[in-house]
Write a protein that holds these residues in place. Structure first.
Motif, PDB file in Angstrom:
ATOM      1  N   GLY A  18      25.213 -16.260  35.228  1.00 34.00           N
ATOM      2  CA  GLY A  18      24.925 -15.507  33.998  1.00 34.00           C
ATOM      3  C   GLY A  18      23.429 -15.376  33.744  1.00 34.00           C
ATOM      4  O   GLY A  18      22.992 -15.257  32.601  1.00 34.00           O
ATOM      5  N   ASN A  22      21.135 -13.341  27.839  1.00 34.11           N
ATOM      6  CA  ASN A  22      20.052 -13.633  26.886  1.00 34.11           C
ATOM      7  C   ASN A  22      19.319 -14.933  27.197  1.00 34.11           C
ATOM      8  O   ASN A  22      18.127 -14.937  27.479  1.00 34.11           O
ATOM      9  CB  ASN A  22      20.619 -13.674  25.467  1.00 34.11           C
ATOM     10  N   ASP A  68      32.262 -13.274  39.952  1.00 35.82           N
ATOM     11  CA  ASP A  68      33.198 -13.255  38.823  1.00 35.82           C
ATOM     12  C   ASP A  68      33.736 -14.673  38.713  1.00 35.82           C
ATOM     13  O   ASP A  68      34.566 -15.104  39.512  1.00 35.82           O
ATOM     14  CB  ASP A  68      34.343 -12.258  39.043  1.00 35.82           C
ATOM     15  N   GLN A  69      33.259 -15.379  37.730  1.00 29.24           N
ATOM     16  CA  GLN A  69      33.578 -16.805  37.588  1.00 29.24           C
ATOM     17  C   GLN A  69      35.066 -17.053  37.290  1.00 29.24           C
ATOM     18  O   GLN A  69      35.545 -18.167  37.440  1.00 29.24           O
ATOM     19  CB  GLN A  69      32.700 -17.415  36.488  1.00 29.24           C
ATOM     20  N   GLY A  70      35.773 -16.017  36.912  1.00 25.81           N
ATOM     21  CA  GLY A  70      37.208 -16.172  36.655  1.00 25.81           C
ATOM     22  C   GLY A  70      38.047 -16.031  37.915  1.00 25.81           C
ATOM     23  O   GLY A  70      39.274 -16.130  37.847  1.00 25.81           O
ATOM     24  N   SER A  98      31.759 -16.065  29.042  1.00 28.26           N
ATOM     25  CA  SER A  98      32.494 -14.846  28.737  1.00 28.26           C
ATOM     26  C   SER A  98      32.951 -14.953  27.283  1.00 28.26           C
ATOM     27  O   SER A  98      33.335 -16.032  26.828  1.00 28.26           O
ATOM     28  CB  SER A  98      33.691 -14.756  29.693  1.00 28.26           C
ATOM     29  N   ARG A  99      32.891 -13.840  26.561  1.00 35.80           N
ATOM     30  CA  ARG A  99      33.196 -13.888  25.119  1.00 35.80           C
ATOM     31  C   ARG A  99      34.305 -12.893  24.762  1.00 35.80           C
ATOM     32  O   ARG A  99      34.074 -11.965  23.976  1.00 35.80           O
ATOM     33  CB  ARG A  99      31.937 -13.563  24.307  1.00 35.80           C
ATOM     34  N   VAL A 117      37.622 -18.139  32.519  1.00 38.02           N
ATOM     35  CA  VAL A 117      36.212 -18.103  32.954  1.00 38.02           C
ATOM     36  C   VAL A 117      35.468 -19.366  32.503  1.00 38.02           C
ATOM     37  O   VAL A 117      34.797 -20.023  33.299  1.00 38.02           O
ATOM     38  CB  VAL A 117      35.500 -16.851  32.377  1.00 38.02           C
ATOM     39  N   GLY A 201      20.685 -24.424  20.118  1.00 40.24           N
ATOM     40  CA  GLY A 201      21.018 -23.706  18.896  1.00 40.24           C
ATOM     41  C   GLY A 201      20.861 -22.211  19.150  1.00 40.24           C
ATOM     42  O   GLY A 201      20.626 -21.781  20.284  1.00 40.24           O
ATOM     43  N   LEU A 203      19.737 -18.451  19.632  1.00 43.10           N
ATOM     44  CA  LEU A 203      18.555 -17.741  20.142  1.00 43.10           C
ATOM     45  C   LEU A 203      18.352 -16.487  19.289  1.00 43.10           C
ATOM     46  O   LEU A 203      19.316 -15.745  19.047  1.00 43.10           O
ATOM     47  CB  LEU A 203      18.814 -17.353  21.603  1.00 43.10           C
TER      48      LEU A 203
HETATM   49  N1  LIG Z   1      22.672 -16.949  22.703  1.00 45.37           N
HETATM   50  C1  LIG Z   1      22.745 -18.023  21.920  1.00 45.37           C
HETATM   51  O1  LIG Z   1      22.344 -17.989  20.749  1.00 45.37           O
HETATM   52  C2  LIG Z   1      23.311 -19.305  22.466  1.00 45.37           C
HETATM   53  C3  LIG Z   1      23.270 -20.435  21.631  1.00 45.37           C
HETATM   54  C4  LIG Z   1      23.718 -21.641  22.128  1.00 45.37           C
HETATM   55  C5  LIG Z   1      24.175 -21.721  23.418  1.00 45.37           C
HETATM   56  N2  LIG Z   1      24.230 -20.608  24.213  1.00 45.37           N
HETATM   57  C6  LIG Z   1      24.736 -20.775  25.569  1.00 45.37           C
HETATM   58  O2  LIG Z   1      23.857 -20.167  26.488  1.00 45.37           O
HETATM   59  C7  LIG Z   1      24.596 -19.714  27.622  1.00 45.37           C
HETATM   60  C8  LIG Z   1      24.286 -18.257  27.850  1.00 45.37           C
HETATM   61  O3  LIG Z   1      24.643 -17.554  26.695  1.00 45.37           O
HETATM   62  P1  LIG Z   1      24.005 -16.163  26.285  1.00 45.37           P
HETATM   63  O4  LIG Z   1      23.972 -16.098  24.825  1.00 45.37           O
HETATM   64  O5  LIG Z   1      22.753 -15.946  27.056  1.00 45.37           O
HETATM   65  O6  LIG Z   1      25.165 -15.202  26.760  1.00 45.37           O
HETATM   66  P2  LIG Z   1      25.128 -13.705  27.250  1.00 45.37           P
HETATM   67  O7  LIG Z   1      26.427 -13.117  26.817  1.00 45.37           O
HETATM   68  O8  LIG Z   1      23.860 -13.027  26.878  1.00 45.37           O
HETATM   69  O9  LIG Z   1      25.127 -13.902  28.828  1.00 45.37           O
HETATM   70  C9  LIG Z   1      26.206 -14.452  29.499  1.00 45.37           C
HETATM   71  C10 LIG Z   1      26.163 -14.023  30.944  1.00 45.37           C
HETATM   72  O10 LIG Z   1      27.349 -14.488  31.587  1.00 45.37           O
HETATM   73  C11 LIG Z   1      27.838 -13.457  32.394  1.00 45.37           C
HETATM   74  N3  LIG Z   1      29.295 -13.536  32.589  1.00 45.37           N
HETATM   75  C12 LIG Z   1      30.284 -13.345  31.683  1.00 45.37           C
HETATM   76  N4  LIG Z   1      31.478 -13.449  32.268  1.00 45.37           N
HETATM   77  C13 LIG Z   1      31.249 -13.729  33.576  1.00 45.37           C
HETATM   78  C14 LIG Z   1      32.093 -13.924  34.705  1.00 45.37           C
HETATM   79  N5  LIG Z   1      33.421 -13.835  34.610  1.00 45.37           N
HETATM   80  N6  LIG Z   1      31.507 -14.183  35.885  1.00 45.37           N
HETATM   81  C15 LIG Z   1      30.167 -14.244  35.997  1.00 45.37           C
HETATM   82  N7  LIG Z   1      29.311 -14.044  34.984  1.00 45.37           N
HETATM   83  C16 LIG Z   1      29.858 -13.788  33.782  1.00 45.37           C
HETATM   84  C17 LIG Z   1      27.494 -12.173  31.655  1.00 45.37           C
HETATM   85  O11 LIG Z   1      27.481 -11.063  32.553  1.00 45.37           O
HETATM   86  C18 LIG Z   1      26.123 -12.497  31.108  1.00 45.37           C
HETATM   87  O12 LIG Z   1      25.118 -12.184  32.034  1.00 45.37           O
HETATM   88  C19 LIG Z   1      26.067 -19.951  27.310  1.00 45.37           C
HETATM   89  O13 LIG Z   1      26.492 -21.124  27.954  1.00 45.37           O
HETATM   90  C20 LIG Z   1      26.095 -20.124  25.805  1.00 45.37           C
HETATM   91  O14 LIG Z   1      27.138 -20.959  25.396  1.00 45.37           O
HETATM   92  C21 LIG Z   1      23.800 -19.404  23.749  1.00 45.37           C
END
Ligand SMILES: NC(=O)c1ccc[n+]([C@@H]2O[C@H](COP(=O)([O-])OP(=O)(O)OC[C@H]3O[C@@H](n4cnc5c(N)ncnc54)[C@H](O)[C@@H]3O)[C@@H](O)[C@H]2O)c1
Length: 258
Positions: A18, A22, A68-70, A98-99, A117, A201, A203
């Motif tokens: 991933g 972000n 694809d992690q799933g 994945s959300r 996933v 926390g 971002l």
């Molecule tokens: N953004 C925040 O505020 C925040 C806060 C706390 C923790 N986190 C953690 O940070 C990590 C990244 O989160 P983020 O906010 O950057 O998320 P994001 O949604 O911006 O990025 C997630 C990435 O995972 C990839 N992804 C999704 N499903 C996938 C799959 N099946 N196979 C491969 N890749 C897949 C997406 O393509 C994407 O690039 C996560 O573990 C999240 O829990 C984020």
């Protein structure tokens, strides 16, 4: 060892799942700036290649592979390509998320899709990448969790917004990841692999004004995390500078939960 050497990631090959997302991009940037070769693994390979190219344009050594992690076959394919193209793996940053679930009322099938996933897939890739790291003589695994894996939701943050209730799957799989970190650290004992977790926390990502006001006034630092905040921590845990930190979870929330 000199402190600059302890923090250096020169000659290290690091996979960030991933890595085009972000927090992923911040993590990739930090690791590559510390001189690692970094591979972004993502489902959307075109976007991941674009992100990797933009880092290479800044002389950072970043590439992309498809994942694809799933899908177990996709995880195995990634493992094969990693070995073919980069010969080894030193560090794995387990960051993809994945959300599919949008809130408390989302369909239960969305919960199952998330688990495929974020729980099954996460365990799958952890075990496969750990095998590569062990085969290379050891290294480090960093799970990216969330403060939402440590605490219940603060619903007052969403007052005055259209954001709704945060989805339950996220709290479930991030809490699981935390104890899986301790499990993996124990299971890999004696194999020179450290396994740690970062629980960040929120971002800053141009969230609605009302949310930013509600959230930031509770944070002692009065702001959300910025793009640099996670870089130092992830480099510490990936490098020799963190050589005696193992099985640990580090909360990075600006003091919100202090
Ligand atoms: N953004 C925040 O505020 C925040 C806060 C706390 C923790 N986190 C953690 O940070 C990590 C990244 O989160 P983020 O906010 O950057 O998320 P994001 O949604 O911006 O990025 C997630 C990435 O995972 C990839 N992804 C999704 N499903 C996938 C799959 N099946 N196979 C491969 N890749 C897949 C997406 O393509 C994407 O690039 C996560 O573990 C999240 O829990 C984020």
């Amino acid at each position: 060892m000199h402190i600059k050497e302890l923090f250096s990631l020169k000659n290290k090959v690091i996979l960030v799942s991933g890595g085009a997302g972000n927090y992923g991009k911040c993590i990739v940037e930090g690791l590559a700036e510390a001189d690692a070769t970094v591979i972004i693994a993502s489902r959307n390979i075109d976007h991941a290649n674009e992100v990797a190219r933009s880092f290479r344009a800044r002389d950072l050594d970043v590439y992309a592979l498809c994942l694809d992690q799933g899908d177990h076959q996709s995880v195995l394919q990634l493992k094969k390509q990693l070995l073919e193209k980069f010969k080894k793996l030193d560090v794995f940053i387990n960051n993809a998320v994945s959300r599919p679930m949008k809130g408390y009322d989302s369909a239960i099938t969305d919960f199952a899709e998330s688990m495929q996933v974020n729980a099954t897939g996460s365990m799958d890739i952890l075990r496969e990448m750990a095998e590569l790291i062990v085969a290379n003589g050891g290294g480090s695994i960093v799970n990216i969790g969330s403060m939402m894996g440590m605490f219940g939701p603060d619903l007052s943050n969403y007052e005055g917004t259209e954001m709704g209730t945060p989805p339950p799957d996220y709290f479930f799989h991030n809490a699981g990841l935390l104890n899986l970190t301790r499990y993996m650290a124990q299971v890999l004992a004696g194999k020179n692999v450290r396994v740690n977790c970062i629980s960040p926390g929120g971002l800053f990502n141009h969230q609605p004004e009302a949310f930013l006001n509600n959230y930031c006034k509770k944070v002692p630092l009065k702001r959300m995390a910025n793009k640099d905040d996670i870089k130092g921590l992830v480099v510490l845990l990936s490098s020799e500078a963190g050589a005696y930190i193992n099985g640990e979870n580090i909360l990075m929330d600006g003091g919100l939960n202090a």
